[in-house]
Design a protein around this motif. Structure first.
Motif, PDB file in Angstrom:
ATOM      1  N   PHE A 120     -18.348  20.819  85.512  1.00 15.61           N
ATOM      2  CA  PHE A 120     -18.348  21.498  84.225  1.00 15.61           C
ATOM      3  C   PHE A 120     -16.915  21.917  83.918  1.00 15.61           C
ATOM      4  N   CYS A 144     -25.105  21.639  85.293  1.00 11.08           N
ATOM      5  CA  CYS A 144     -24.065  20.711  85.752  1.00 11.08           C
ATOM      6  C   CYS A 144     -23.885  20.816  87.262  1.00 11.08           C
ATOM      7  N   ILE A 151     -27.566  16.290  80.059  1.00 11.50           N
ATOM      8  CA  ILE A 151     -27.445  15.948  81.480  1.00 11.50           C
ATOM      9  C   ILE A 151     -27.916  14.514  81.726  1.00 11.50           C
TER      10      ILE A 151
END
Length: 668
Positions: A105, A98, A70
């Motif tokens: 995603f 996400c 991330i």
């Protein structure tokens, strides 16, 4: 609608990362790679617009670290993450992370992944969705007495499976009641150790099923379609070896029912994107039973792309952008047949042990309308023990199943490496097996035909002779297609006379001796005779367009190529590879009775000059020694005469067929 995706980070490595980048670039998107220290020089890292290191080789500290992934997406400016397959591809925490980080995603929602994360819960959902299930027990009560009672209801043989499992962990076949309790206890221990969850389920064990799966695709608006089916029955230790689309020999009505059941499966869990529903199929009864759903892109997705003409990664991205699917089910067509072989760095003749090492040589098939190569490696790359040993996938297309099979065999004949052992020869044996050709497929195919599949395609007799031919070609004994002066490369290999060249061959820790004679040569074909093991053999060859030889030996036609490294030769015969060492013993390489120019037999270095201009010499006298391919060669006079000129000096590097010494014959 939210802003469209502009930059994709692939939270994966190897060939799947490269495959996703290829489509993303075609769509005009920026690409971001994340990599471990072990993958810093890998092709997928170089391919991306931006690459970010996320930790050491250990996957738990790099590719499986959600926070690092991330953070890399935020740092790079990516607005979407594609998980590929494996690693975090079916991880609900990544999908949730996400969403929290306002990143798209490219996959299903976390709820859909979670719904299929437990085999027991998934089967309960499928039962409600009217998706056929193998008779079994998927209940929460894990008491041994309950299992014994349910086993009596299901009947034997039955299969114990770990609810949270995969890859064969926690799986046991039970054939009678007497072994049930012991196998249950062992399965619970293994499931708890491997997955942290000892929950088990029971199913009727199908003796000879096929593994058939259906590709589905759903948009965010509730529309879903199936993109036909694939057969993945040929497996080893529950790992697929060959996949093909469509699955052969399934009646149309059963095929349609299976596809519709797969769509119901996706609808039941609110699925979005590309997914695969796996079934066990009984060929005799034509029954099929839900096994599991893979909530991600599959390794074998290219065969579906080949028969449908669709790019599944493109549609994953389009769906993630909120686009609606533009087709109804009846709009979709399946044309032709496709097969995929997984190329692994493993040694089939040594228990399929994973292999490591450097790819000193890498020859991959040239892509065409019928051949596709999804590769994650390049020549010179170091194959490490840190990750899955799959290096690439070779996919072939044909108008029908047999055409696709033949095209895949020919493609694997062109996939060779030196430095790392591959499984390509073994896969080729499967493809060539008569039972596979007849589509007699079951999940026990490898087990049933184990002995035949372990038989090497070339006996020692063939390998010795092919090694010599490969060496002759490697050191310039044969003319290549781009060399117009055929005879210049053959000054040392006399044609149509009685001169036999001796050779020594090291193969499989043994040394062999023999003699050979080149009896015919032209720009694109030739013939030689060799004597070995008190037997004379004739070998014919034709030069192929890519430079390899098509060898005709003892009634077989064999594609032959090679790669030299030091004094060792890697021989590539069809899909097989082995190592050999060949040399000329120290023998006279001088002129015949009427030859006044002594030439270099091959590229090499002069190690000693044993004569000088004006010096008289006699027939058989050593005039010069040179080293080539780690071998010593001695050039001798073929008649009594005088040294007219010396065209080299000690230490000179010389070319094949270069004139080194000129002799003058007596005036009389």
């Amino acid at each position: 609608m939210s802003k469209a995706i502009t930059s994709v980070l692939v939270a994966n490595r190897g060939e799947i990362a490269l495959r996703i980048f290829r489509t993303a670039e075609t769509m005009g998107l920026n690409t971001v790679a994340v990599h471990s220290d072990a993958d810093a020089r890998a092709p997928f890292v170089r391919k991306a617009d931006m690459a970010i290191s996320i930790g050491p080789a250990e996957a738990a500290k790099s590719y499986l670290d959600i926070e690092k992934v991330i953070t890399a997406a935020r740092t790079s400016g990516a607005d979407a993450i594609h998980p590929g397959y494996g690693f975090l591809s079916e991880n609900t925490d990544l999908a949730a992370a996400c969403e929290k980080a306002n990143l798209r995603f490219i996959g299903p929602p976390a709820s859909a992944i979670a719904a299929m994360g437990s085999k027991s819960a998934a089967k309960a959902l499928m039962d409600k969705a009217n998706v056929p299930l193998v008779p079994g027990y998927h209940g929460e009560d894990q008491d041994l007495a309950v299992f014994v009672k349910e086993a009596e209801r299901i009947g034997f043989p039955l299969l114990i499976k770990a609810s949270a499992g995969g890859g064969g962990k926690g799986m046991r076949i039970v054939r009678n009641a007497g072994e049930l309790r012991h196998q249950l206890e062992a399965a619970q221990r293994e499931a708890g150790s491997s997955f942290g969850d000892p929950t088990l389920l029971l199913e009727r064990y199908l003796e000879t099923p096929r593994h058939v799966e259906v590709q589905v695709l759903f948009d965010q608006h509730g529309t879903g379609v199936y993109l036909f089916d694939r057969d993945c029955s040929v497996q080893r230790r529950h790992q697929k070896i060959i996949e093909e689309a469509p699955a052969p020999g399934i009646p149309d009505d059963v095929r349609r029912s299976m596809g519709e059941a797969a769509v119901r499966c996706g609808e039941a869990i609110g699925y979005v994107g590309a997914g695969t529903v796996e079934f066990l199929y009984e060929p005799e009864s034509h029954e099929f039973f839900f096994m599991e759903m893979n909530t991600r892109l599959q390794v074998e997705h290219p065969v579906t792309e080949m028969v449908t003409g669709l790019d599944l990664v493109e549609w994953q991205i389009r769906v993630a952008n909120g686009e609606a699917l533009p087709w109804n089910q009846d709009d979709l067509r399946c044309q032709g047949h496709a097969m995929e072989a997984r190329v692994y760095a493993e040694d089939p003749d040594n228990g399929f042990l994973p292999q490591t090492g450097r790819l000193h040589t890498l020859h991959e098939p040239v892509e065409s309308n019928t051949v596709r190569v999804d590769s994650g490696v390049c020549q010179g790359l170091e194959i490490t023990p840190w990750y899955d040993p799959m290096l690439a996938k070779v996919i072939a297309f044909g108008d029908d199943r047999n055409a696709a099979r033949i095209n895949l065999i020919e493609a694997l004949n062109r996939y060779h490496t030196d430095g790392v052992v591959l499984n390509t020869d073994y896969v080729s044996r499967v493809l060539r097996h008569d039972a596979f050709g007849r589509a007699e497929l079951t999940t026990r195919f490898v087990e049933v035909h184990e002995k035949a599949l372990l038989d090497p395609p070339f006996s020692s007799w063939f390998r010795k002779r092919l090694s010599l031919v490969a060496w002759m070609d490697s050191v310039g004994g044969f003319a290549h297609a781009d060399n117009r002066d055929v005879w210049a490369t053959l000054r040392n290999f006399r044609v149509d006379d009685s001169h036999w060249q001796p050779f020594e061959l090291d193969l499989d820790a043994d040394r062999y001796h023999g003699h050979y004679q080149v009896t015919e040569v032209a720009l694109d074909h030739g013939r030689l005779t060799l004597c070995m093991d008190d037997e004379e053999s004739t070998v014919r060859w034709d030069r192929m367009t890519d430079g390899a030889l098509e060898v005709r030996l003892s009634g077989r036609r064999i594609r032959l190529d090679s790669a030299a490294r030091g004094d060792e030769l890697a021989v590539f015969a069809d899909a097989a590879t082995w190592k050999a060492r060949i040399n000329h013993p120290e023998v006279a390489q001088g002129a015949v009775a009427d030859e006044t120019e002594l030439t270099a037999p091959m590229h090499g270095r002069v190690t000693a000059l044993l004569c000088k201009p004006g010096e008289p010499v006699h027939a058989g006298q050593a005039l010069l020694t040179m080293e080539a391919m780690k071998m010593e060669h001695t050039l001798k006079a073929g008649f009594d005469g005088t040294v007219e000129a010396v065209h080299c000096q000690t230490g000179s590097n010389v070319e094949a067929a270069q004139v080194l010494i000129t002799l003058a014959q007596p005036e009389d």
